[in-house]
Scaffold this motif. Sequence first.
Motif, PDB file in Angstrom:
ATOM      1  N   MET A   1       0.815  -1.200   0.000  1.00 52.85           N
ATOM      2  CA  MET A   1       0.000   0.000   0.000  1.00 52.85           C
ATOM      3  C   MET A   1       0.863   1.270   0.000  1.00 52.85           C
ATOM      4  O   MET A   1       0.563   2.248  -0.674  1.00 52.85           O
ATOM      5  N   GLU A   2       1.947   1.256   0.766  1.00 51.91           N
ATOM      6  CA  GLU A   2       2.834   2.427   0.803  1.00 51.91           C
ATOM      7  C   GLU A   2       3.442   2.689  -0.563  1.00 51.91           C
ATOM      8  O   GLU A   2       3.602   3.845  -0.975  1.00 51.91           O
ATOM      9  N   ARG A   3       3.766   1.638  -1.278  1.00 50.78           N
ATOM     10  CA  ARG A   3       4.328   1.794  -2.619  1.00 50.78           C
ATOM     11  C   ARG A   3       3.306   2.433  -3.557  1.00 50.78           C
ATOM     12  O   ARG A   3       3.639   3.316  -4.362  1.00 50.78           O
ATOM     13  N   ILE A   4       2.059   1.985  -3.465  1.00 48.75           N
ATOM     14  CA  ILE A   4       0.999   2.525  -4.311  1.00 48.75           C
ATOM     15  C   ILE A   4       0.752   3.996  -3.999  1.00 48.75           C
ATOM     16  O   ILE A   4       0.579   4.825  -4.898  1.00 48.75           O
ATOM     17  N   VAL A   5       0.758   4.327  -2.707  1.00 49.53           N
ATOM     18  CA  VAL A   5       0.565   5.722  -2.297  1.00 49.53           C
ATOM     19  C   VAL A   5       1.682   6.601  -2.843  1.00 49.53           C
ATOM     20  O   VAL A   5       1.438   7.700  -3.352  1.00 49.53           O
ATOM     21  N   CYS A   6       2.920   6.128  -2.755  1.00 50.62           N
ATOM     22  CA  CYS A   6       4.060   6.890  -3.293  1.00 50.62           C
ATOM     23  C   CYS A   6       3.921   7.100  -4.796  1.00 50.62           C
ATOM     24  O   CYS A   6       4.175   8.195  -5.310  1.00 50.62           O
ATOM     25  N   LEU A   7       3.501   6.053  -5.493  1.00 50.09           N
ATOM     26  CA  LEU A   7       3.342   6.130  -6.943  1.00 50.09           C
ATOM     27  C   LEU A   7       2.244   7.126  -7.324  1.00 50.09           C
ATOM     28  O   LEU A   7       2.434   7.983  -8.196  1.00 50.09           O
ATOM     29  N   LEU A   8       1.088   7.039  -6.646  1.00 55.44           N
ATOM     30  CA  LEU A   8      -0.044   7.913  -6.952  1.00 55.44           C
ATOM     31  C   LEU A   8       0.243   9.363  -6.554  1.00 55.44           C
ATOM     32  O   LEU A   8      -0.092  10.293  -7.288  1.00 55.44           O
ATOM     33  N   ALA A   9       0.863   9.543  -5.378  1.00 51.01           N
ATOM     34  CA  ALA A   9       1.211  10.897  -4.938  1.00 51.01           C
ATOM     35  C   ALA A   9       2.200  11.522  -5.918  1.00 51.01           C
ATOM     36  O   ALA A   9       2.100  12.711  -6.257  1.00 51.01           O
ATOM     37  N   GLY A  10       3.144  10.714  -6.394  1.00 51.97           N
ATOM     38  CA  GLY A  10       4.099  11.203  -7.378  1.00 51.97           C
ATOM     39  C   GLY A  10       3.403  11.630  -8.661  1.00 51.97           C
ATOM     40  O   GLY A  10       3.724  12.672  -9.236  1.00 51.97           O
ATOM     41  N   TYR A  11       2.427  10.846  -9.099  1.00 55.57           N
ATOM     42  CA  TYR A  11       1.698  11.178 -10.323  1.00 55.57           C
ATOM     43  C   TYR A  11       1.004  12.531 -10.192  1.00 55.57           C
ATOM     44  O   TYR A  11       1.020  13.348 -11.125  1.00 55.57           O
ATOM     45  N   VAL A  12       0.414  12.768  -9.029  1.00 53.16           N
ATOM     46  CA  VAL A  12      -0.274  14.038  -8.783  1.00 53.16           C
ATOM     47  C   VAL A  12       0.713  15.210  -8.879  1.00 53.16           C
ATOM     48  O   VAL A  12       0.423  16.225  -9.509  1.00 53.16           O
ATOM     49  N   PHE A  13       1.879  15.057  -8.270  1.00 51.18           N
ATOM     50  CA  PHE A  13       2.904  16.103  -8.359  1.00 51.18           C
ATOM     51  C   PHE A  13       3.337  16.305  -9.813  1.00 51.18           C
ATOM     52  O   PHE A  13       3.575  17.421 -10.257  1.00 51.18           O
ATOM     53  N   GLY A  14       3.440  15.193 -10.546  1.00 50.36           N
ATOM     54  CA  GLY A  14       3.889  15.275 -11.932  1.00 50.36           C
ATOM     55  C   GLY A  14       2.922  15.996 -12.847  1.00 50.36           C
ATOM     56  O   GLY A  14       3.301  16.465 -13.916  1.00 50.36           O
ATOM     57  N   LEU A  15       1.650  16.105 -12.429  1.00 50.04           N
ATOM     58  CA  LEU A  15       0.640  16.764 -13.247  1.00 50.04           C
ATOM     59  C   LEU A  15       0.832  18.270 -13.324  1.00 50.04           C
ATOM     60  O   LEU A  15       0.215  18.932 -14.160  1.00 50.04           O
ATOM     61  N   PHE A  16       1.694  18.808 -12.456  1.00 52.59           N
ATOM     62  CA  PHE A  16       1.981  20.239 -12.507  1.00 52.59           C
ATOM     63  C   PHE A  16       2.875  20.498 -13.711  1.00 52.59           C
ATOM     64  O   PHE A  16       4.095  20.369 -13.644  1.00 52.59           O
ATOM     65  N   GLN A  17       2.253  20.837 -14.831  1.00 55.20           N
ATOM     66  CA  GLN A  17       2.977  21.007 -16.089  1.00 55.20           C
ATOM     67  C   GLN A  17       3.539  22.418 -16.202  1.00 55.20           C
ATOM     68  O   GLN A  17       2.876  23.346 -16.701  1.00 55.20           O
ATOM     69  N   THR A  18       4.763  22.595 -15.750  1.00 51.37           N
ATOM     70  CA  THR A  18       5.380  23.911 -15.717  1.00 51.37           C
ATOM     71  C   THR A  18       5.431  24.552 -17.101  1.00 51.37           C
ATOM     72  O   THR A  18       5.146  25.745 -17.263  1.00 51.37           O
ATOM     73  N   GLY A  19       5.782  23.775 -18.112  1.00 58.63           N
ATOM     74  CA  GLY A  19       5.882  24.309 -19.468  1.00 58.63           C
ATOM     75  C   GLY A  19       4.551  24.807 -19.993  1.00 58.63           C
ATOM     76  O   GLY A  19       4.461  25.878 -20.607  1.00 58.63           O
ATOM     77  N   PHE A  20       3.510  24.042 -19.757  1.00 56.38           N
ATOM     78  CA  PHE A  20       2.174  24.425 -20.220  1.00 56.38           C
ATOM     79  C   PHE A  20       1.700  25.687 -19.502  1.00 56.38           C
ATOM     80  O   PHE A  20       1.190  26.622 -20.132  1.00 56.38           O
ATOM     81  N   ILE A  21       1.888  25.712 -18.175  1.00 56.34           N
ATOM     82  CA  ILE A  21       1.449  26.860 -17.376  1.00 56.34           C
ATOM     83  C   ILE A  21       2.220  28.121 -17.767  1.00 56.34           C
ATOM     84  O   ILE A  21       1.626  29.189 -17.953  1.00 56.34           O
ATOM     85  N   TYR A  22       3.530  27.999 -17.885  1.00 54.65           N
ATOM     86  CA  TYR A  22       4.353  29.163 -18.250  1.00 54.65           C
ATOM     87  C   TYR A  22       3.949  29.691 -19.623  1.00 54.65           C
ATOM     88  O   TYR A  22       3.843  30.905 -19.823  1.00 54.65           O
ATOM     89  N   PHE A  74       9.799   8.524   6.113  1.00 58.95           N
ATOM     90  CA  PHE A  74      10.330   7.183   6.354  1.00 58.95           C
ATOM     91  C   PHE A  74      11.774   7.215   6.865  1.00 58.95           C
ATOM     92  O   PHE A  74      12.541   6.278   6.638  1.00 58.95           O
ATOM     93  N   ALA A  75      12.100   8.284   7.577  1.00 56.86           N
ATOM     94  CA  ALA A  75      13.465   8.434   8.105  1.00 56.86           C
ATOM     95  C   ALA A  75      13.844   7.299   9.051  1.00 56.86           C
ATOM     96  O   ALA A  75      15.021   6.933   9.154  1.00 56.86           O
ATOM     97  N   SER A  76      12.865   6.720   9.720  1.00 57.25           N
ATOM     98  CA  SER A  76      13.149   5.634  10.667  1.00 57.25           C
ATOM     99  C   SER A  76      13.313   4.288   9.972  1.00 57.25           C
ATOM    100  O   SER A  76      13.617   3.284  10.623  1.00 57.25           O
ATOM    101  N   ARG A  77      13.130   4.268   8.656  1.00 57.92           N
ATOM    102  CA  ARG A  77      13.255   3.016   7.891  1.00 57.92           C
ATOM    103  C   ARG A  77      14.219   3.246   6.717  1.00 57.92           C
ATOM    104  O   ARG A  77      13.811   3.232   5.554  1.00 57.92           O
TER     105      ARG A  77
END
Length: 214
Positions: A1-22, A74-77
Amino acid sequence: MERIVCLLAGYVFGLFQTGFIYGRMHGIDIRKYGSGNLGSTNALRVLGAKAGATVFAGDVLKILIPCILVRVIFASRPDIVHVYMLYTGLGVTLGHNFPFYLHFKGGKGIAVMAGLFAAVDWRLAAVCLVVFAAIVATTRYVSLGSLAIAAVFSVWNIGMGYLGAYGLAGSLYVEYCVLSLIITVMAFWRHRANIGRLMRGTENKVGAKKKEEA
């Protein structure tokens, strides 16, 4: 589940299309000019150096920030941190390359990968910077430099992981290597047109007059 959350959260961050917005902020859709790509290289080609630098910085930050959060959470791991960063990095790359709201047409992921270099290991970032600069200065092919550092990324991770630099062992090491290779293969796939032009000797060079491809 943690892996899936990391993957999905990353996708959301990736949607910020700097080139398109600029581009929109300056009254232009850069998808209709140059290579039609939303990355920093096309922003540089279409809108100039300031645009290229701004888009590059935005694309680096949108992966660097979530990867830093992974390090903190995840600093403790420490044995799992690098694996989770690659899941996050893969998610950001997917969001950057294939944004659903832009018909899955985004960038090629090299600026994003540069941010991942810095998040994983500053030494990796330094090596890739030197390799990229040397290749582009010698050949004037940005795409060739991009492909080279994409390859260095996997070689570095496989080698450092094998040496135990990141505390990876067993299945975690295998998982880490597979994720690294997926990210590298994705970069090569996104540059397949560039590879074809490089082989034909028709690839655009830095400083040369560009032909519109879109």
